[in-house]
Design a protein around this motif. Structure first.
Motif, PDB file in Angstrom:
ATOM      1  N   LEU A  92       0.829  -1.207   0.000  1.00 32.76           N
ATOM      2  CA  LEU A  92       0.000   0.000   0.000  1.00 32.76           C
ATOM      3  C   LEU A  92       0.864   1.258   0.000  1.00 32.76           C
ATOM      4  N   ARG A 108      -7.731  -5.155   2.699  1.00 25.49           N
ATOM      5  CA  ARG A 108      -6.841  -3.986   2.664  1.00 25.49           C
ATOM      6  C   ARG A 108      -6.900  -3.239   1.335  1.00 25.49           C
ATOM      7  N   THR A 109      -7.548  -3.802   0.341  1.00 26.27           N
ATOM      8  CA  THR A 109      -7.617  -3.131  -0.973  1.00 26.27           C
ATOM      9  C   THR A 109      -9.012  -2.586  -1.254  1.00 26.27           C
ATOM     10  N   PHE A 149      -2.022  -0.351  -7.694  1.00 26.45           N
ATOM     11  CA  PHE A 149      -3.222   0.151  -7.038  1.00 26.45           C
ATOM     12  C   PHE A 149      -3.498   1.578  -7.502  1.00 26.45           C
TER      13      PHE A 149
END
Length: 408
Positions: free
Chosen positions: A136, A379-380, A407
């Motif tokens: 991330l 988490r995405t 991402f």
């Protein structure tokens, strides 16, 4: 890679029916060819004189009903390269029948028990959390290197007693060594790479055994040495072969389970959203990942006596290839089998094999996959994920070497 039909040592006696598992493009998307095979010739004699069983019920019958062995009646292993001697899987538990198989499996099972899985779960959680923290921050990740390989390789090396500093040594070794299971049918350059990997791994574990004999630890190599000391003697080289085989199984199949599973979710964002909203589905989701895209498309048995399957009577010493990937998508067993559906009921896949050789590390693999996939999903949330170019590894299994994602 050339097809096995080009192998001069294999006299053509059958037909690949458009589904040659050794063809260069087969693993890109094997399922259309496997569907045709299952429909046209579900008990298929191949050009290399092996029998492919591709329907779910027939594969189950081989596992549960047929009297089978891992070797022919003369003791030969049907798929192996006879030049492959060091670290040879001939002495690995997967190539043994009972009682030898049971003895070796019992020794290894002590280090792959439910207790081991529970003890390692916190470390698995920490590993996947750290992987996602880094991803991330960086705006993306390499699915295989950063998650699918990273997590199981760390856990497997810890179980075996391989120091963390040596973990990367096994990246190429384990992938190359999987080819030993079917090396007889592979091109000479692949056979050589497979033998070289076997020699390198044998050198490594022979050294590790010498170190452990001087100072035993809480790892599997130490446990095997203790078994020797307590009277359960292993033949020369047998301990090293078990270590090689187990670490390969723990590496490659779990890399495939996590990697192929994450890819299935990336290709089906609707299912990713379902999991995000209902994380309790993760157990069923992992089973569906294995059904939908198993890393081991087929394995083998040898008939110890004649057996009728699919209306054909196969003789003693017939070499059977159970097409697990085909069985797991058999429409006679699974409604709409080509659909990836994490809410699917009764996901009774055959990805872990069956009978006495049912995957010894399945509980550990399942636990690692559950945490890796669920952490990724949660988490995405809210991110758009773009896939990069997929590359396959040198593994005989259907395992990726690389799948970068970004991402947004």
């Amino acid at each position: 890679m050339s097809t096995s039909a080009e192998n001069p040592a294999a006299a053509p006696v059958g037909d690949w029916c458009g589904a040659d598992p050794f063809a260069p493009d087969f693993r890109d998307d094997p399922y259309p060819a496997l569907h045709r095979l299952r429909e046209q010739d579900p008990v298929n004699l191949t050009p290399v004189n092996t029998w492919r069983i591709s329907r779910y019920d027939d594969v189950a019958a081989i596992f549960k009903v047929a009297k089978t062995s891992q070797t022919a009646t003369d003791g030969t292993a049907p798929n192996f390269d006879p030049l492959d001697q060091r670290g040879s899987f001939l002495e690995f538990m997967l190539n043994k029948d009972d009682p030898e198989h049971k003895r070796l499996r019992r020794l290894a099972a002590q280090s792959l028990s439910g207790k081991t899985v529970r003890l390692m779960e916190d470390e698995v959680k920490s590993s996947v959390r750290n992987a996602m923290d880094t991803a991330l921050k960086q705006g993306g990740m390499e699915i295989i290197a950063d998650m699918a390989h990273y997590v199981p390789s760390r856990m497997m090396c810890q179980i075996m007693g391989v120091p963390e500093k040596d973990r990367q040594l096994f990246n190429e070794w384990t992938a190359a060594r999987t080819n030993a299971f079917f090396a007889r049918f592979l091109p000479p350059d692949v056979q050589k790479r497979t033998r070289d990997a076997g020699c390198a791994m044998a050198d490594y574990f022979e050294d590790l055994v010498r170190v452990r004999r001087k100072a035993l630890g809480d790892d599997m190599v130490s446990a095997l040495i203790r078994a020797e000391d307590e009277g359960d003697k292993l033949r020369d080289g047998e301990l090293v072969v078990q270590a090689i085989g187990i670490i390969i199984a723990g590496y490659e199949t779990t890399i495939g389970m996590i990697g192929n599973g994450l890819r299935a979710f990336l290709d089906h964002p609707d299912q990713l959203e379902i999991l995000r909203k209902d994380p309790e589905l993760i157990v069923n989701a992992c089973e569906e990942c294995l059904r939908y895209d198993t890393p081991i498309l087929f394995n083998w048995r040898v008939l110890a006596e004649p057996f009728e399957v699919g209306g054909k009577l196969l003789p003693t010493d017939a070499v059977i290839w159970q097409m697990l990937g085909s069985a797991n998508r058999d429409p006679a067993r699974f409604p709409d089998p080509d659909k990836f559906d994490i809410r699917r009921k009764d996901v009774a896949h055959q990805a872990f094999g069956g009978g006495i050789h049912f995957c010894i590390g399945n509980a550990l693999a399942r636990m690692e996959a559950r945490h890796a996939i669920n952490e990724f999903a949660q988490r995405t949330k809210g991110l758009r994920i773009e896939q990069g170019k997929l590359e396959w590894s040198h593994s005989f299994f259907r395992v990726m070497a690389s799948l970068p994602i970004t991402f947004h």
